[in-house]
Design an enzyme around this catalytic site. Sequence first.
Site, mmCIF file in Angstrom:
data_model
loop_
_atom_site.group_PDB
_atom_site.id
_atom_site.type_symbol
_atom_site.label_atom_id
_atom_site.label_comp_id
_atom_site.label_asym_id
_atom_site.label_seq_id
_atom_site.Cartn_x
_atom_site.Cartn_y
_atom_site.Cartn_z
ATOM 1 N NE ARG A 30 5.172 -8.945 1.309
ATOM 2 C CZ ARG A 30 5.540 -7.872 2.000
ATOM 3 N NH1 ARG A 30 5.211 -7.768 3.250
ATOM 4 N NH2 ARG A 30 6.206 -6.904 1.430
ATOM 5 C CG ASP A 90 0.816 -8.802 6.392
ATOM 6 O OD1 ASP A 90 0.224 -9.387 7.309
ATOM 7 O OD2 ASP A 90 1.098 -7.588 6.434
ATOM 8 C CG ASN A 91 4.426 -7.583 8.478
ATOM 9 O OD1 ASN A 91 4.421 -7.154 7.337
ATOM 10 N ND2 ASN A 91 3.812 -6.991 9.478
ATOM 11 C CE LYS A 146 7.878 0.196 5.392
ATOM 12 N NZ LYS A 146 8.391 -0.773 6.353
ATOM 13 N N GLY A 203 0.813 -1.221 0.000
ATOM 14 C CA GLY A 203 0.000 0.000 0.000
ATOM 15 C C GLY A 203 0.837 1.258 0.000
HETATM 16 P P1 AMP Z 1 2.503 -3.077 7.786
HETATM 17 O O1 AMP Z 1 1.876 -2.936 9.137
HETATM 18 O O2 AMP Z 1 3.566 -2.056 7.503
HETATM 19 O O3 AMP Z 1 2.925 -4.460 7.487
HETATM 20 O O4 AMP Z 1 1.352 -2.702 6.742
HETATM 21 C C1 AMP Z 1 0.169 -3.443 6.596
HETATM 22 C C2 AMP Z 1 -0.533 -3.029 5.329
HETATM 23 O O5 AMP Z 1 -0.917 -1.648 5.382
HETATM 24 C C3 AMP Z 1 0.315 -3.183 4.091
HETATM 25 O O6 AMP Z 1 -0.528 -3.615 3.050
HETATM 26 C C4 AMP Z 1 0.824 -1.789 3.848
HETATM 27 O O7 AMP Z 1 1.198 -1.574 2.516
HETATM 28 C C5 AMP Z 1 -0.373 -0.952 4.255
HETATM 29 N N1 AMP Z 1 0.002 0.407 4.636
HETATM 30 C C6 AMP Z 1 0.779 0.783 5.670
HETATM 31 N N2 AMP Z 1 0.924 2.123 5.713
HETATM 32 C C7 AMP Z 1 0.248 2.621 4.648
HETATM 33 C C8 AMP Z 1 0.031 3.947 4.125
HETATM 34 N N3 AMP Z 1 0.546 5.035 4.692
HETATM 35 N N4 AMP Z 1 -0.739 4.061 3.009
HETATM 36 C C9 AMP Z 1 -1.259 2.981 2.427
HETATM 37 N N5 AMP Z 1 -1.091 1.718 2.866
HETATM 38 C C10 AMP Z 1 -0.345 1.528 3.961
HETATM 39 MG MG MG Z 2 4.026 -5.346 6.160
#
Ligand code: AMP
Ligand code: MG
Length: 462
Positions: A177, A246-247, A107, A86
């Site tokens: 992942r 997903d992580n 990122k 995202g």
């Molecule tokens: P994360 O907690 O970083 O693993 O993110 C979980 C999901 O939220 C992933 O699909 C990310 O790409 C999305 N995500 C995190 N931050 C943002 C943002 N600022 N804008 C859009 N999507 C985000």
């Molecule tokens: Mg992530």
Amino acid sequence: MVWNFHNSYTDLPNIYYSKVKPEISNDKKLILFNKDLAEEIDLNLDNYDENEICDILLGNQLSNKNYFSQAYAGHQFGHFTILGDGRALLLGEHITRNNKRFDIQLKGSGKTPYSRNGDGKAVLGPMIREYLISEAMHNLGISSTRALAVITTGENILRERVEPGAILIRVAKSHIRVGTFQFGNLLKKREEFDILINYTVDRLFPELINESNKYIKFFEKVCVLQINLITEWMRVGFIHGVMNTDNMSLSGETIDYGPCAFLDNYNPKTVFSSIDKMGRYSFENQPKVSLWNLARFAETILHLVDSNEKKSIKIVEEILNEYNNKFILNWNIMMSKKLNLDLNNDNTNIIKNFLDIMHIHKLDYTNTFINLENNNLDKNIFKDWYIKYNNLKNKKFDKINPIVIPRNHLIEKVINESHSGNFESLYEYEKILKNPYDKNIKNKFTNPPTENEKIYETFCGT
Ligand code: AMP
Ligand code: MG
């Protein structure tokens, strides 16, 4: 050379990715640049000025811009969701001179089709955090995605307060992942799923290509990588904080440094993440969660393990059942090395006893092991324990107990100073974290936080 991109991921069926464009403003500034890593991947930017380096790192000078974001799903705190990059995109897969392939990811580069309600952006603090901690992990000898640079974008982005926009350039063996497989499986299109798994095996475990039962072997390898990785996290007191499926990278690299942190005083139930109210991802739960995630991965590949589903479940269950034994064995060896114990003995009790004392007396996880090495432990607290222990004469501690870990209160301090445009402490700390086993490091980097400096919660920074 500069970039040498040859993308393979985009040969997969197009359900697995979307072509995207970055949204990057013109007011860029290079805050951190990892020269060592650039050298490791044969990226030579010596002859360019800061502006040109930013442009190269962001892909602006490429004639063919084949940027893409990856689709994936995932269990977040146990709940299944469709996700995807995202706020990230792949500039491309960079091939080094000796033919190693690395994903180069931006990122914080703006919206993608997977952004849902997010703005696709990232801010300086969390990107500095990821840079420092992922590089510290690498320098500690732990498999991790790497950080090549942090670039501010000149934008002001509203989070809990207004913060400078920033982009992290991340380098990884791959970004595939557990959640990528969950996404592939969701579509119930066998052919497209099988293309993904064969691609992943070819890319990450080419030695398995001609094995007759390669999918079982693949699963076993992924399990072993996770066992080794989580054992290493426990060695240095690392708490990932968001072990969603997903992580969890299939390459065995630590990925996604959101609300992660290192233990100061030892408490196995420690949680830092502000959203982890149930302690699902606490320090002591990490092996269990990793097993749970592997079970979610196993569910996606059952049809390839055996044509008879019952048989296939049985095979996979046997591998998962072995996880606990293997983990305990691995963990015992690691802890025995931390305490310099004889690996031929059963050290379970003496290890447990040591940890219990640390827990009860709220001792610092990192420094207590160093105090043991230096024969500096509090002789009162450890009096009974010492009766069972006499292994100091024959000292063999080698890069097992770190002197320096990236402590939360210090990370927060350098981030706060960076916000006001002062990067001195950041650069000093970045250097210190390069040599985590150096015995000559100043106390200000090894002291635990005082009561006032203690940080109890960390945030995802999205
Ligand atoms: P994360 O907690 O970083 O693993 O993110 C979980 C999901 O939220 C992933 O699909 C990310 O790409 C999305 N995500 C995190 N931050 C943002 C943002 N600022 N804008 C859009 N999507 C985000
Ligand atoms: Mg992530």
